[in-house]
Design a protein around this motif. Sequence first.
Motif, PDB file in Angstrom:
ATOM      1  N   VAL A 120      45.074  30.520  35.422  1.00 25.39           N
ATOM      2  CA  VAL A 120      43.948  31.437  36.220  1.00 25.39           C
ATOM      3  C   VAL A 120      43.861  31.304  37.342  1.00 25.39           C
TER       4      VAL A 120
ATOM      5  N   TYR B 244      46.600  44.936  25.663  1.00 24.28           N
ATOM      6  CA  TYR B 244      45.616  45.251  26.828  1.00 24.28           C
ATOM      7  C   TYR B 244      44.877  46.633  26.868  1.00 24.28           C
TER       8      TYR B 244
ATOM      9  N   HIS C   8      49.332  42.470  40.216  1.00 24.39           N
ATOM     10  CA  HIS C   8      49.641  42.806  38.761  1.00 24.39           C
ATOM     11  C   HIS C   8      50.350  44.112  38.705  1.00 24.39           C
TER      12      HIS C   8
ATOM     13  N   GLU D 123      38.729  34.108  33.135  1.00 29.76           N
ATOM     14  CA  GLU D 123      38.992  33.778  31.672  1.00 29.76           C
ATOM     15  C   GLU D 123      37.360  33.648  31.360  1.00 29.76           C
TER      16      GLU D 123
ATOM     17  N   TYR E 149      40.852  39.849  40.847  1.00 26.20           N
ATOM     18  CA  TYR E 149      40.735  38.423  40.394  1.00 26.20           C
ATOM     19  C   TYR E 149      41.061  38.414  39.126  1.00 26.20           C
ATOM     20  N   LYS E 150      41.753  37.178  38.675  1.00 24.99           N
ATOM     21  CA  LYS E 150      41.873  36.975  37.221  1.00 24.99           C
ATOM     22  C   LYS E 150      40.804  35.928  36.800  1.00 24.99           C
TER      23      LYS E 150
END
Length: 142
Positions: free
Chosen positions: A69, A117, A76, A25, A22-23
């Motif tokens: 999002v 990151y 990824h 924010e 999951y992405k």
Amino acid sequence: MNGGDFLESKAITLPPFHVVGYKIEADIKEFESGLGKSIYHSLFERKDEIQNKKNENVILMQVSKQGDVPLDIIGHAVGESKYVTYTDQGLESELSRSYDYIYGQWIRETGNEPKDYDFEIWDERYKPESLENEIDLFVALK
């Protein structure tokens, strides 16, 4: 924890790898208010839907750039990179001390520069509310 414990930080290179999940924010407060645990449990419940897994470790990847999002599972690809790695031991709520050390003292003393990151690996040692909790931290380096 005293400063000597941080001597176990070391620079390594990891080959490319691929993650799915999951992405989200969120700021630290939102994440720690239960969002992190909720996402962790959702991903764990759906792990059998992910084909060709190399392992079932959960990776929390934190990226400094903002973006769209997607709400469902995404993939990824992470390219080969150099990292500083360190295993944090103790309560997850005190994890920021390790990040402060790596992004502060370690970066300064070794002359490295962080990329945009970092990530954590949550495996069978992940027990966030226990003193026996262990989380492997990886900060990408330029």
